[in-house]
Design an enzyme around this catalytic site. Structure first.
Site, PDB file in Angstrom:
ATOM      1  N   LYS A 122      30.044 -21.282  81.254  1.00  0.00           N
ATOM      2  CA  LYS A 122      30.857 -20.243  80.602  1.00  0.00           C
ATOM      3  C   LYS A 122      31.633 -19.480  81.663  1.00  0.00           C
ATOM      4  O   LYS A 122      31.049 -19.019  82.643  1.00  0.00           O
ATOM      5  CB  LYS A 122      29.935 -19.289  79.845  1.00  0.00           C
ATOM      6  CG  LYS A 122      30.595 -18.029  79.329  1.00  0.00           C
ATOM      7  CD  LYS A 122      29.723 -16.788  79.540  1.00  0.00           C
ATOM      8  CE  LYS A 122      29.585 -16.420  80.997  1.00  0.00           C
ATOM      9  NZ  LYS A 122      28.983 -15.091  81.242  1.00  0.00           N
TER      10      LYS A 122
ATOM     11  N   ASP B  64      24.819 -13.877  75.724  1.00  0.00           N
ATOM     12  CA  ASP B  64      25.816 -14.943  75.890  1.00  0.00           C
ATOM     13  C   ASP B  64      25.514 -16.190  75.058  1.00  0.00           C
ATOM     14  O   ASP B  64      26.316 -17.118  75.020  1.00  0.00           O
ATOM     15  CB  ASP B  64      25.899 -15.371  77.364  1.00  0.00           C
ATOM     16  CG  ASP B  64      26.648 -14.352  78.205  1.00  0.00           C
ATOM     17  OD1 ASP B  64      27.309 -13.472  77.632  1.00  0.00           O
ATOM     18  OD2 ASP B  64      26.564 -14.456  79.443  1.00  0.00           O
TER      19      ASP B  64
HETATM   20  O1  C5P Z   1      21.271 -10.485  76.986  1.00  0.00           O
HETATM   21  P1  C5P Z   1      21.043 -10.913  78.394  1.00  0.00           P
HETATM   22  O2  C5P Z   1      19.602 -11.253  78.649  1.00  0.00           O
HETATM   23  O3  C5P Z   1      21.967 -11.951  78.855  1.00  0.00           O
HETATM   24  O4  C5P Z   1      21.370  -9.633  79.266  1.00  0.00           O
HETATM   25  C1  C5P Z   1      20.722  -9.353  80.500  1.00  0.00           C
HETATM   26  C2  C5P Z   1      20.828  -7.861  80.778  1.00  0.00           C
HETATM   27  O5  C5P Z   1      22.183  -7.510  81.052  1.00  0.00           O
HETATM   28  C3  C5P Z   1      20.425  -6.952  79.640  1.00  0.00           C
HETATM   29  O6  C5P Z   1      19.049  -6.711  79.646  1.00  0.00           O
HETATM   30  C4  C5P Z   1      21.215  -5.688  79.945  1.00  0.00           C
HETATM   31  O7  C5P Z   1      20.593  -4.942  80.960  1.00  0.00           O
HETATM   32  C5  C5P Z   1      22.492  -6.234  80.533  1.00  0.00           C
HETATM   33  N1  C5P Z   1      23.562  -6.369  79.523  1.00  0.00           N
HETATM   34  C6  C5P Z   1      24.266  -5.249  79.108  1.00  0.00           C
HETATM   35  N2  C5P Z   1      25.265  -5.374  78.183  1.00  0.00           N
HETATM   36  C7  C5P Z   1      25.598  -6.582  77.678  1.00  0.00           C
HETATM   37  C8  C5P Z   1      24.911  -7.745  78.089  1.00  0.00           C
HETATM   38  C9  C5P Z   1      23.900  -7.599  79.024  1.00  0.00           C
HETATM   39  O8  C5P Z   1      23.983  -4.140  79.570  1.00  0.00           O
HETATM   40  N3  C5P Z   1      26.583  -6.667  76.787  1.00  0.00           N
END
Ligand code: C5P
Length: 281
Positions: free
Chosen positions: A10, A143
Site C-alpha cells: 500500500k 489499513d
Molecule cells: O490500526 P493500526 O493498528 O494500523 O494502527 C496502529 C496505531 O497507529 C494505532 O494504535 C494508533 O496509535 C495509530 N493510528 C492513529 N490513527 C489512525 C491509524 C492509526 O492514531 N488513523
C-alpha cells in the site's frame, strides 16, 4: 484446492492528518494506491491449522508464536464470524511469503491480513455480510479495509471511509533503509494534528500535497531524510514517504527509468530495500 492471493504493498501518495478523535485515533485524508509487488499468501485445506513463513523478511516475524500475526488474527476472526452464522470453516495451512520489510509504512501486515481474508472467503466459499466483514477488517487494523480493495482510492475517517478513484498505473521505486518505524510512535510525535485536507485530486496536483507524518518520522529516523535525498538524486519526478515510514517512493516517467534508478541505488546502498514496481489500476 490451493488458493494464492497477492498482498499488494500500500502506498500513500499523499497523507494529510486532518484531526483527532476523542479515542486518540487520527482523522486522515489520504490518496492510496497499491503496487504489483507484495507478499504472497497461499492457503490449502489441511487436517489441522498450520502457519508457515518464507521470504526475505520472514525472519523478522515471530515464527514460534504467530498468534499475534495479523494473518492468524484474520483467520480466527473470519472463522468466528462464519461459525456464529452456523457455517463451517475447516482447518487450513496458511503460508506467508514475506517479501516486504515489516513495520515499513506500506501496509505489509494489513495487506497480508486482507489477502488472508480474500483467500479464506474463496476457499470456504463464504460471503459474510458486508458490514460484518468491514467491522472485522477495521478491527484488525485501520489499513485492512483499504487493503481488501487493493485499488486506487481516497481514504478518510481513520482510514475506513473509502472512495475509489481513477489513477493510471505509475512507475515507482520503493526504498526502505531497513529501520523499522513504530506507527503509534510517529502519531504521538505529531505537533500539528489539524492540517488542511487534500482538496481536489489530480496527478498534476500531487507535488502540492504532503505526508503530514513525514516531519515526525524524519526526526525520529534520520535515515528517511537520506532515502529521500537519494531518490531525488536519481531524477525522480516526486519523492515522498509512505504511511508512517520508513519506506519512501519515487515516481518516474516509466518503469525503465525506475529500474535504472533501482540499479544505481542498490549499488550505492546494498543494505537498503530497493524495488522498482508499477501500481495497480
Ligand atoms: O490500526 P493500526 O493498528 O494500523 O494502527 C496502529 C496505531 O497507529 C494505532 O494504535 C494508533 O496509535 C495509530 N493510528 C492513529 N490513527 C489512525 C491509524 C492509526 O492514531 N488513523
Amino acid at each position: 484446492m490451493r488458493i494464492a492471493e497477492k498482498a499488494h504493498a500500500k502506498i500513500n501518495l499523499a497523507l494529510h492528518v486532518t484531526g483527532q478523535r476523542s479515542d486518540g485515533y487520527h482523522l486522515l485524508d489520504t490518496l492510496v494506491t497499491f503496487t504489483e509487488t507484495g507478499d504472497e499468501v497461499t492457503i490449502d485445506a489441511a487436517g489441522e491449522d498450520r502457519f508457515t513463513l518464507s521470504g526475505r523478511f520472514a525472519g523478522d516475524l515471530d515464527q514460534a508464536d504467530p498468534s499475534g500475526n495479523l494473518v492468524i488474527r484474520a483467520r480466527d476472526g473470519l472463522r468466528r464470524l462464519l461459525l456464529r452464522d452456523g457455517r463451517t470453516a475447516p482447518p487450513v495451512h496458511i503460508h506467508l511469503e514475506k517479501n516486504l520489510p515489516v513495520a515499513s509504512g506500506i501496509g505489509g501486515g494489513s495487506a497480508d491480513a486482507a489477502a488472508c481474508l480474500r483467500g479464506l472467503m474463496r476457499l470456504w466459499a463464504a460471503k459474510p455480510d458486508g458490514q460484518a466483514l468491514a467491522d472485522l477488517a477495521l478491527g484488525l487494523g485501520a489499513d485492512v479495509p483499504m487493503c481488501l480493495l487493493s485499488r486506487p482510492l481516497v481514504a478518510r475517517g481513520i482510514g475506513d471511509i473509502l472512495e475509489p478513484v481513477a489513477l493510471p498505473p505509475l512507475s515507482l521505486l520503493l526504498v526502505n533503509p531497513l529501520k523499522p518505524v513504530s506507527t503509534p510512535a510517529i502519531f504521538r510525535r505529531l505537533t500539528n494534528r489539524h492540517n488542511p485536507p487534500m482538496g481536489t485530486i489530480s496527478l498534476e496536483g500531487l507535488p502540492a500535497l504532503r505526508n503530514d507524518l513525514q516531519p515526525a518520522a524524519e526526526a525520529l529516523e534520520p535515515a528517511i531524510t537520506e532515502v529521500l535525498a537519494a531518490l531525488r538524486a536519481t531524477g525522480a519526478t516526486l519523492q515522498r514517504m509512505s504511511g508512517s515510514g520508513a519506506t519512501c517512493f519515487g515516481l518516474y516517467p516509466g518503469i525503465a527509468a525506475a529500474r535504472e534508478a533501482a540499479e544505481r541505488l542498490e549499488a550505492r546502498q546494498p543494505g537498503w530495500f530497493v524495488e522498482a514496481t508499477t501500481t495497480l489500476r
